[in-house]
Design a protein around this motif. Structure first.
Motif, short mmCIF file in Angstrom:
data_model
loop_
_atom_site.label_atom_id
_atom_site.label_comp_id
_atom_site.label_asym_id
_atom_site.label_seq_id
_atom_site.Cartn_x
_atom_site.Cartn_y
_atom_site.Cartn_z
N LYS A 259 -13.47 9.71 8.84
CA LYS A 259 -12.72 8.80 7.98
C LYS A 259 -11.98 9.61 6.92
O LYS A 259 -12.27 10.79 6.71
N PRO A 260 -11.05 8.99 6.21
CA PRO A 260 -10.41 9.69 5.09
C PRO A 260 -11.43 10.11 4.05
O PRO A 260 -12.52 9.52 3.96
N PRO A 261 -11.13 11.11 3.24
CA PRO A 261 -12.07 11.54 2.21
C PRO A 261 -12.33 10.43 1.19
O PRO A 261 -11.48 9.55 0.99
N PRO A 262 -13.49 10.45 0.55
CA PRO A 262 -13.83 9.40 -0.43
C PRO A 262 -12.78 9.24 -1.52
O PRO A 262 -12.52 8.13 -1.99
N GLN A 263 -12.15 10.36 -1.92
CA GLN A 263 -11.14 10.29 -2.98
C GLN A 263 -9.97 9.38 -2.58
O GLN A 263 -9.37 8.72 -3.44
N ALA A 264 -9.65 9.36 -1.29
CA ALA A 264 -8.55 8.52 -0.82
C ALA A 264 -8.90 7.05 -0.97
O ALA A 264 -8.10 6.23 -1.46
N MET A 265 -10.10 6.69 -0.54
CA MET A 265 -10.52 5.30 -0.60
C MET A 265 -10.74 4.85 -2.05
O MET A 265 -10.43 3.71 -2.43
N ASP A 266 -11.25 5.74 -2.88
CA ASP A 266 -11.43 5.41 -4.29
C ASP A 266 -10.09 5.12 -4.95
O ASP A 266 -9.96 4.20 -5.76
N ALA A 267 -9.07 5.90 -4.60
CA ALA A 267 -7.74 5.71 -5.18
C ALA A 267 -7.16 4.37 -4.76
O ALA A 267 -6.51 3.67 -5.55
N VAL A 268 -7.41 3.98 -3.51
CA VAL A 268 -6.91 2.69 -3.02
C VAL A 268 -7.57 1.54 -3.76
O VAL A 268 -6.90 0.60 -4.20
N VAL A 269 -8.88 1.60 -3.90
CA VAL A 269 -9.61 0.54 -4.59
C VAL A 269 -9.15 0.42 -6.04
O VAL A 269 -8.92 -0.68 -6.55
N ALA A 270 -8.99 1.56 -6.69
CA ALA A 270 -8.59 1.56 -8.10
C ALA A 270 -7.18 1.01 -8.30
O ALA A 270 -6.85 0.49 -9.37
N SER A 271 -6.35 1.11 -7.27
CA SER A 271 -4.95 0.68 -7.40
C SER A 271 -4.67 -0.68 -6.78
O SER A 271 -3.52 -1.13 -6.78
N ALA A 272 -5.71 -1.33 -6.29
CA ALA A 272 -5.52 -2.59 -5.56
C ALA A 272 -4.81 -3.65 -6.39
O ALA A 272 -4.07 -4.47 -5.86
N GLY A 273 -5.03 -3.65 -7.69
CA GLY A 273 -4.42 -4.66 -8.55
C GLY A 273 -3.13 -4.22 -9.21
O GLY A 273 -2.59 -4.95 -10.06
N ASP A 274 -2.63 -3.06 -8.84
CA ASP A 274 -1.41 -2.53 -9.46
C ASP A 274 -0.19 -3.24 -8.89
O ASP A 274 0.20 -3.03 -7.75
N HIS A 275 0.42 -4.10 -9.68
CA HIS A 275 1.55 -4.91 -9.21
C HIS A 275 2.75 -4.06 -8.81
O HIS A 275 3.54 -4.47 -7.94
N SER A 276 2.90 -2.90 -9.40
CA SER A 276 4.06 -2.06 -9.08
C SER A 276 4.07 -1.65 -7.61
O SER A 276 5.13 -1.37 -7.03
N LEU A 277 2.90 -1.63 -6.98
CA LEU A 277 2.81 -1.25 -5.57
C LEU A 277 3.33 -2.34 -4.66
O LEU A 277 3.54 -2.11 -3.46
N ASN A 278 3.54 -3.54 -5.21
CA ASN A 278 4.12 -4.63 -4.43
C ASN A 278 5.64 -4.56 -4.40
O ASN A 278 6.28 -5.30 -3.64
N GLN A 279 6.20 -3.70 -5.21
CA GLN A 279 7.66 -3.58 -5.31
C GLN A 279 8.17 -2.51 -4.36
O GLN A 279 7.41 -1.75 -3.77
N TYR A 280 9.50 -2.45 -4.22
CA TYR A 280 10.10 -1.34 -3.49
C TYR A 280 9.86 -0.05 -4.26
O TYR A 280 9.95 -0.03 -5.49
N GLY A 281 9.58 1.02 -3.53
CA GLY A 281 9.37 2.31 -4.16
C GLY A 281 10.52 3.26 -3.89
O GLY A 281 11.49 2.92 -3.23
N SER A 282 10.38 4.45 -4.40
CA SER A 282 11.39 5.49 -4.18
C SER A 282 11.46 5.85 -2.70
O SER A 282 10.43 5.96 -2.02
N GLY A 283 12.67 6.03 -2.19
CA GLY A 283 12.84 6.43 -0.80
C GLY A 283 12.20 7.77 -0.49
O GLY A 283 11.67 7.98 0.61
N ALA A 284 12.22 8.67 -1.44
CA ALA A 284 11.63 9.99 -1.24
C ALA A 284 10.11 9.95 -1.26
O ALA A 284 9.46 10.82 -0.66
N GLY A 285 9.55 8.94 -1.92
CA GLY A 285 8.09 8.84 -2.05
C GLY A 285 7.68 8.65 -3.49
O GLY A 285 8.48 8.86 -4.42
N LEU A 286 6.44 8.23 -3.71
CA LEU A 286 5.94 8.11 -5.07
C LEU A 286 6.10 9.45 -5.79
O LEU A 286 5.69 10.49 -5.25
N PRO A 287 6.68 9.47 -6.97
CA PRO A 287 6.90 10.74 -7.67
C PRO A 287 5.65 11.61 -7.77
O PRO A 287 5.72 12.83 -7.58
#
Length: 344
Positions: free
Chosen positions: A83-111
């Motif tokens: 599976k992905p490393p624990p740090q990856a899953m922890d980051a996802v859980v911590a960001s689950a409520g971040d409304h900015s992730l529901n928006q369009y992001g940068s074409g190049a990727g998250l800064p």
């Protein structure tokens, strides 16, 4: 007397057939009968020649075969068991409520991810003068490159045996008849760079050359000298060199993966295999910046493709990738070395 079309008919297309609403006023139009007869014929609709010339994905064929049989193990697709490393899953859980992730992001990727990938490229791959574009896996990265660099009449070199999705991407964009299949040494399976040298000296030379290192499907790891030779040959001929490094972490017996850079070199990477993130669809392109690139508009032109296909990569996947990079190479090496016992 000829009546205006807007007065005598309303034409619609229904499931490949023409139908017509014809008021009484159309009695004055002498061509009505012929027109109605022509509309009653079923119209022929077919898919494009480009996609029909594209090979069917062998993985899908294999999945169908294994699904219909018992006691069968498929070795067709590269899927790690971790599976992905624990740090990856922890980051996802911590960001689950971040409304900015529901928006369009940068074409190049998250800064923050782009910055982390540039650090990884500089410290781990020796690529310190490059821009980054995050993609939905390495396959999309390669498709971006094909659409940016090749016209339908452009030629491209793939060394046999090649990664099947690379051929499919070229076929799908109209280049099915323009693929040059390079030779590999019959014993070592390393690309025949002397053959490549002759190919690049021909009048009908390719626009780009593709290398996969380590190779998929043979697993052959090219040396730094081989990669540098390929780079020099392509640069001298004014040809792009594309290197797919998807399996960069899968090396054994003390051997190390290396990268090359140059004004004509584009490197492709994936986080699917090493970090166990196949379903998260995360890859990236490392390409020379405007000062170094053979074409200073490379990034600008490639951004057009990115905006047309994904607009931006799913942002929560990018958050997971950022967490995975915190675990980094030491974590990956620990997972990969567990496969060493499978070597002959």
């Amino acid at each position: 007397m000829i009546l205006s079309p807007t007065l005598y008919c309303c034409r619609t297309i229904l499931r490949g057939r023409c139908s017509q609403v014809v008021p009484l006023a159309t009695r004055a139009y002498s061509g009505t009968s012929t027109f109605l007869n022509s509309c009653s014929e079923t119209q022929s609709m077919v898919t494009s020649q480009r996609v029909r010339q594209t090979d069917a994905p062998i993985i899908v064929k294999t999945q169908k075969l294994t699904a219909s049989a018992s006691d069968v193990v498929s070795l067709a697709q590269g899927i790690v068991h971790w599976k992905p490393p624990p740090q990856a899953m922890d980051a996802v859980v911590a960001s689950a409520g971040d409304h900015s992730l529901n928006q369009y992001g940068s074409g190049a990727g998250l800064p923050a991810l782009v910055k982390a990938l540039q650090h990884k490229l500089a410290t781990q791959n020796g690529l310190d003068k490059c821009e980054v574009m995050v993609t939905a896996g390495a396959n999309q990265a390669f498709t971006n490159v094909v659409l940016t660099l090749l016209d339908s009449a452009s030629k491209a070199v793939l060394f046999k045996p090649y990664y099947f999705n690379h051929l499919m991407a070229i076929q799908m964009t109209g280049g099915a008849d323009n693929v040059i299949f390079g030779r590999c040494d019959a014993e070592s399976w390393h690309p025949d760079l002397s053959w490549l040298e002759q190919c690049l000296q021909s009048k009908d030379k390719p626009t780009m050359v593709v290398l996969v290192n380590p190779n998929n499907p043979t697993g052959v790891l090219m040396t730094k000298d081989e990669l540098q030779r390929a780079r020099r040959l392509c640069e001298a001929a004014g040809v792009w060199l594309i290197v797919d490094n998807t399996y960069e972490d899968f090396t054994y017996d003390g051997r190390e993966h290396t990268c090359v850079s140059g004004p004509n070199v584009i490197n492709i990477f994936s986080m699917s295999k090493a970090f166990g993130m196949m379903g998260w669809r995360l890859g990236y392109i490392a390409y020379p910046d405007a000062e170094l690139a053979a074409d200073s508009e490379l990034g600008f032109q490639m951004a057009k493709v990115q905006d047309t296909i994904p607009i931006c990569v799913t942002q929560i996947s990018q958050v997971a990738a950022l967490g995975a990079l915190e675990a980094g190479s030491p974590w990956v090496k620990q997972q990969v070395q567990g496969l060493a016992k499978n070597s002959p």
